[in-house]
Every structure is written in C-alpha cells, then in structure tokens.
Design an enzyme around this catalytic site. Structure first.
Site, PDB file in Angstrom:
ATOM      1  N   MET C 112       0.911  -1.076  -0.001  1.00  0.00           N
ATOM      2  CA  MET C 112      -0.035   0.193  -0.075  1.00  0.00           C
ATOM      3  C   MET C 112       0.886   1.310  -0.161  1.00  0.00           C
ATOM      4  O   MET C 112       0.485   2.304  -0.613  1.00  0.00           O
ATOM      5  CB  MET C 112      -0.733  -0.014   1.175  1.00  0.00           C
ATOM      6  CG  MET C 112      -2.043  -1.059   1.074  1.00  0.00           C
ATOM      7  SD  MET C 112      -2.810  -1.430  -0.591  1.00  0.00           S
ATOM      8  CE  MET C 112      -3.762   0.153  -0.816  1.00  0.00           C
ATOM      9  N   GLU C 113       1.852   1.046   0.705  1.00  0.00           N
ATOM     10  CA  GLU C 113       3.066   2.277   0.672  1.00  0.00           C
ATOM     11  C   GLU C 113       3.428   2.686  -0.901  1.00  0.00           C
ATOM     12  O   GLU C 113       3.600   3.695  -1.155  1.00  0.00           O
ATOM     13  CB  GLU C 113       4.046   2.235   1.632  1.00  0.00           C
ATOM     14  CG  GLU C 113       3.676   2.264   2.995  1.00  0.00           C
ATOM     15  CD  GLU C 113       2.840   1.116   3.775  1.00  0.00           C
ATOM     16  OE1 GLU C 113       2.855   0.184   2.929  1.00  0.00           O
ATOM     17  OE2 GLU C 113       2.403   1.094   4.757  1.00  0.00           O
ATOM     18  N   ASP C 127      -1.340  17.870 -11.096  1.00  0.00           N
ATOM     19  CA  ASP C 127      -1.696  19.106 -10.595  1.00  0.00           C
ATOM     20  C   ASP C 127      -0.641  20.141 -11.456  1.00  0.00           C
ATOM     21  O   ASP C 127      -1.296  21.241 -11.666  1.00  0.00           O
ATOM     22  CB  ASP C 127      -1.338  19.176  -9.273  1.00  0.00           C
ATOM     23  CG  ASP C 127      -1.428  20.512  -8.494  1.00  0.00           C
ATOM     24  OD1 ASP C 127      -2.395  21.003  -8.900  1.00  0.00           O
ATOM     25  OD2 ASP C 127      -0.765  21.050  -7.920  1.00  0.00           O
TER      26      ASP C 127
END
Lengths: 158, 158, 158, 158, 158, 158
Positions: C112-113, C127
């Site tokens: 998950m990391e 972004d």
C-alpha cells in the site's frame, strides 16, 4: 570528494535505505536561541510568574514537533522516539535559549528531530510575543551532541 | 507596559478571537540562512548542475510546511494561504540564504507561515548535507516585511 | 472460498492483528502511468532542462505520501519504512511512467505504501500540468513485485 | 506555446498567487476504476450483504482524503470544501467504478480534491481485497466535469 | 506520596524516556457510551438496516484516530500498533456503547490509543445525529483492561 | 419523522453541501469532566503550584485538537476557526471540569470543534496522571451553548 547520500547516482532524491543499519540507542542534543528586546524578555519572565507561560507553551510545541519531523522533512525516516525533552531558559538581557534532547532505539539518528524541536519551540516563542516585538531573530540553531550509530560520538566545540 | 495577547487576564493561553478583524490582503516575507563549510556549499552548488537538487527539495519542504503552520504552532489560526514562494540562493563562501513570501486574504497576518517556511527549508538543507558537515548552523531567521492588517506596514532595517 | 481479512465474522472492519507475524525484511514495487497529450509531455520534458522540474516535485510528493499511508488508508498499519524511492520517466509520445520502491523491516507488507507513492506522484504530475491539459488520465497502477513475509514472492507477469 | 503555471521564470516551483481570483462556486467530478478478478468482485458484492462493507470503508477514506489534498499535493492551495461525496458501484464482471464530487466556494478549482478522493478510495478497495487478488489495477482516473472559475465549464467526452 | 511521571523535578513537561523498558506485547481495552433520546437511537438502529450506517462510520473514525494518538496527546510516544478494533452496539433504550481494543509490541502501553479510539468514535456518532438531538452526552469513558508491561494486569471492577 | 443529514437517500455517507448556507458568526461551548481519586486531584492541584502544570498542557492539547477536528471526524467540514479557548478547573473533591469555547465566521457550526477540544483535553489530563490512578473516567461531555446559523440559539438546561 564526498557526495550527498540523499541522492542516487543520477541525482534523484530518495529516502535512503537504512535496513542494513543496526538498531542501536541513539541520542541527539540541539540548541538555538531567540534574540529579542530586553523589554520583550521581561514580559516573558513575568509570565513565568503566572501571567502567561510562554516557555511552557513553546516546550510543548517543540515536543510535539519532534514527533512530526518525518512529516515535515521530506527524506527523514519515521522513527519511534523513546524520549523528547525541551528546555527553555531566559538569558538576560535579551535571549531565550532552547535545548532539545531526543532519544531513540532505531536504525538512524535523531539530529533532525532535535533540531526540529528547537526551531518549532523558537517559532512558538516568536508567535506569542510578536505583537510587541517584530524584530526578534532565531539564531545559532545547531547540533551540540550526537551519540550512537556507526559514525560515533559527535560533540560540538564550545 | 504591554501584556501578551495570547494569554487572558488569568494567564491562560488561548487562540485569540480574530472574528472582529477585517479580511484584508496580507503579505509577509521572512529570511534566514544556513551557514556551513565552503566544501559543503560546493557540494550543494554541484547538485544544481544535476547531481542532486538540494535547494529544490528544500524549497518544496518550505512551501508544504507553510501550509502546516497552524498544526505546528499551538496558538496560530488556520488560514487559506493564497500564495507561498520560497527562494534559496548560494552565497559564497559559506551560506545558503532562504527567503519565503506568503500571502493571504484573511483576518490575521502570515508572519508565522513565512517564518515556518524558512526554518523548515533550512532544516531540510541541513538534513541533506549533514552526513558531510555536522557543524552547520541556522542563523538570522527573521521577519523582513509585513503588509496589510491594522498594525500597518513593517519593514526591517537593512 | 476465501473471505476478506479486514472484516471479522460479523462483517465489522478492523485493523487486523499482526503481532504474531515475524519481523522480516519486506519489499514492494509498484508502477503506474500518467497519459497526456504529446505537447503536454513536451512541456514536462523541457522542464527537465531547467524551466520547472515537474518530475522532481512529483518524486518528492510520492516519497512523502508513502510515509502518510497509514493516515490515508483506514485499515493500514503504521510502519517505520526503511527506504522509499520513486522514479519518473518520460515515455514518448504521451506518458510519464512512475515506479515506487518501498522497504521495511516489519510485520506486514508495504504494497500500500508503494501504491500510495505512485498515485500521489501521479496526482502531483497532473496538478502541475492540468492548466494546459485537462484530459490526462492516471492508468495501470499496480503492484509489480513483493518480497518477504509468509505469502512469499510475487512478481507480476510482464 | 504555453508554460507551466506552477513554476516561475527561473523554473522554481511555487504555490501560485490566487489572491486576484474571484471567490466563486466551483465543482469538480472525477472518476476511476479498480479492475480485478470476477471472484474478487463477488467477495466485495457479498460484503454489501453484511459480511464486510468494502465500498463503505472506501467511501469514507475517499471523503477524508479530499480534505487532506493540500497536505499531499505540494503546490495545492488549502481550501474549505463545502461538499464531498464519493460513490462506488460494482460493475460486473470485474470492476469497481468510483466517482467523487467536490464543491467549494473559493478562489481555485477542486479537480485535485476530486481526483485525490477517487485514488484514495481506489487504494482502500485495493487494500481490503489484496490478500485474495494481487493482480488488481487502478485504471482510468480522470476529471469528467469542472464548473466555475475563469476557465469555464469543462466536460470530458464520453 | 507519588509525583507525576510526565514532569521532571523542576515541573517541566517531557515525553518520558522509555528506552529502558522491554518490548513486550501489550493490550488495552477501553469503553464509553453516547447517551441520547430513544427516538435518536431508533434512527441509528434503522440505519443499520440500510439507510445510513452511523456505527460503521464511527468505527472507522475510531480506528483511524487510534493511529493519530501521539499527534493529539502531547506527551504520548509514537507506537506501531499491531491491532485496532472498535465495536459499537445499540443498548436500548438510549445508548450506543463503544469498546476499543488496541494491541502493540512495544515499550509503552496503549491505554491512550484505546481511549482515543473510543472518544473519537463517540464524537463521530454525535456528529452524525446532532441535527436531531442536541442534548446527547458522552459518558463513562474509561479503561477496562490492560495487559503487558511492568505494572502488570489491570482489570476494572464491574 | 426525521432522517440523518449525513446520508443520502441510498444510505451513503457524505460531507453534506453547505455552499448554500450563509457565512455567519457562530459560537459553540462544550463541557465535560474527568473524575478521579481525591489524591489524584491533589497531585494536579499541587502541580499548579509549580511542580508540573497538568492543566496547562491539557489546555494546549485541547486548543490544538480543535484545529484538527475535520481530520478526525470523517464528515466534518474544514473551518477557519477564529477563536479557541479551553478552561480547566479543579472541582473538589474529585473532578477536573473542562469547558471549550470555539468561534468561527463560516457556513457551518462549531459544536464538533468544541466537543473535540473538551475530549482531547480530558484525554491529556488522563494521560498525565494515569500512572497513579487507572480508574479515572471521562464524564458528561456535552454541548452547552450554540449561537449563529439557521437553527438558532441552543442552550442546554442546567
């Protein structure tokens, strides 16, 4: 001669691998100072006498910040600190001296945690008295002692 | 004469009421410096040439820290910052100079955000080169400009 | 056959007990991709030449996010990561490929990391270039390698 | 033609100044998908019937992550979101589809918040079923709708 | 007789040194209750039948809060929790009873983590039903069991 | 009659839309109590005389927690609090009474912020004296006053 450990051969930043390092007891002590007008320092000194404990608030902020170090400093490893103590003393005529002591049993040192505690404690002092003194400065933040780990003991010269 | 605004008449710390203050455009600029060995500074300078961008990493850390200020400084108000810029320059022979500029349209100033950005950027520089120079110091962190708000413009003397 | 380990027999979510698991060295590698217009990719490529290091910013964001995984994913255990590295490469004509590598000496894996590092790095790329290209997509985020722990080695097929 | 707004003329990253932008109502909708084995999807579908609400946990994680966006994405502005909704639906035979809708009355858009909600919800689905299916992939994370702000309405083609 | 362990001889708060303590398996169980109008409790009970899972949301919030304990409680040590489970049950006619169980293999106990999980779960229940019942109270939050560590087993009297 | 505002018609949790609500001045006051052995209370009372300021530390923790409310409570909106004050008083023979007052100029109330401040202050008191008294309880945490917003003034009966 040397190159920077936080970057690989292509210059890319990384949180470096410490899995191979031994879990040892490590200590770091850092110091710094907030320099201000003597009248400002007098206000803080009065507070100790019950009118507003600037140094107590800053001590707490420093302790809590040490625990947030790996959130703030991009390449720092998360660590389970076993001790954090922060001390602030009034040094006449114009400074608050701050010392932070951090301990861990871990694979990497805690210099950054001690330095983060000192700087956030300093910023907190600043915040609480900034309305009366905008010319304050944070000075001389440095590591004074480091123990444990492969690189051995470091003690700054006086 | 004066007393500290972050404490009530009984000396209790509080996040002071700013509801009565006007929402105005506010700016703060802070500066500071990391002082080190010339050889250490040379390593950082090389990095700019592609071997590890110490200043770029520290810039990011400073920007992100400005957004965390109210988490770190106990009595700071949360603010919706409209701009954060951090600049780091190499000043031969032995310093990295840091400047942070923060803007907000809000009810309280952003000095603490600018000072937090400078100190966390400084700590990040420290972290990345500490393996080669343990004697570095963070110096002269101070507010240099503040605009907006009731107390008017402040500019530090050169 | 199987049931979900994160829920008890009554269907209640929990952070499952890993106290009985051995502390072993564990590694996870994850990958993903941001797909965009060739002209957008060209802007990012130019940045590498000094006009704005999109990939360097995204790398940092990915590393920092890996450390926040247990804050973001409700049932993830907190872990003291020993290494986090994130790599981003430009793949002509239209993708940024991202790979994250995470290591820990601990009681549970770090898939998950690694996946969190990849996705936050991808979001950060998005972004920074979204003003010129709103049609970007994050694709093919997956685990490619996992070592250590009871369940043994996993390597995704090419 | 264009250059990247998050970097200044010297290529330095910054959180760009939005003080001059109007506070308007803004909306963003993002979507993505977790692709998995049909048997894995069946386990999730069963959970809805009371054995473990994977989608409910992921929904919460996505909502909470939207509020952390400016902590995760280095150059994102902090925003006071006025609404966050995340929906996850099972699409036979092999996908969980995720949609996030975010609203704000503010000076900048909320695309990143919607995309962050989608990706963290996807990662949370992944976390809860990874023990039975290591080959899952997060796919097709993209913006589908954006309203409000100077740049006008954007709607992705179907 | 006794003095407070979190303060030194001069009355200064500190995160006390636990480096000398053994890493042992530790368990803490805490309980508490949200007391409300019977009609409010009925709304929550209905939710379990598919109209809005108040208890499921509160369970998640409690689990996530346990992981944030050292961020919230100033002198708590960071810990790598190995298990967190939170259970909420409807007790007619007017209460939701909450129990949290936390485990760690570490140098210090997890009472605060269990108590934090209970209180944040209680606050989350409160948040979701406050629109219909402003008179709710959180009651009787206490430690009920503690195992591991030098001070031995503690079990609250019934 | 009523249904729960934090869930949609299908029972899905969401952070509800407050964009349509007016930005008004809002106030919330919450109270609670930590009940303990008289000897434990005496230790805290002594601390006020210079041996360890338990109440001062808890006050800070409560103030800082109020600012973290939207991080902890899944469906709470982020808010720019304009004031947070926390007061703790010793009530012989066996309680510390806590009151928190929170103000905002915003679109939604601050009950949860005031209640979060009270509970985290209570947990912090607990943490600092737990070594001498494991039987403490947190009691009677409730809203006592709410002003501003569409639903009007609420004052709890004495």
């Amino acid at each position: 001669m040397s190159s920077l450990t936080h970057f690989d051969e292509a210059g890319r930043a990384a949180m470096v691998d410490v899995a191979g390092k031994a879990e040892t007891e490590r200590l770091a002590v850092a110091r710094g100072r907030v320099v201000m007008q003597p009248a400002t320092l007098a206000l803080i000194a009065e507070g100790k006498a019950g009118k507003g404990d600037v140094l107590g608030v800053a001590r707490l902020a420093g302790i809590m910040a040490a625990k947030r170090t790996s959130d703030l400093i991009p390449l720092c490893h998360p660590l389970m600190l076993t001790k954090v103590a922060v001390d602030l003393v009034i040094v006449e005529p114009e400074a608050v001296e701050i010392e932070a002591q951090v301990r861990v049993t871990g694979r990497t040192g805690v210099e950054m945690e001690a330095l983060t505690a000192v700087t956030v404690a300093a910023l907190t002092v600043y915040d609480m008295v900034k309305a009366v003194d905008r010319g304050m400065r944070i000075e001389d933040v440095r590591l004074v002692l480091k123990e444990g780990g492969k690189s051995g003991r470091f003690e700054a010269e006086a």
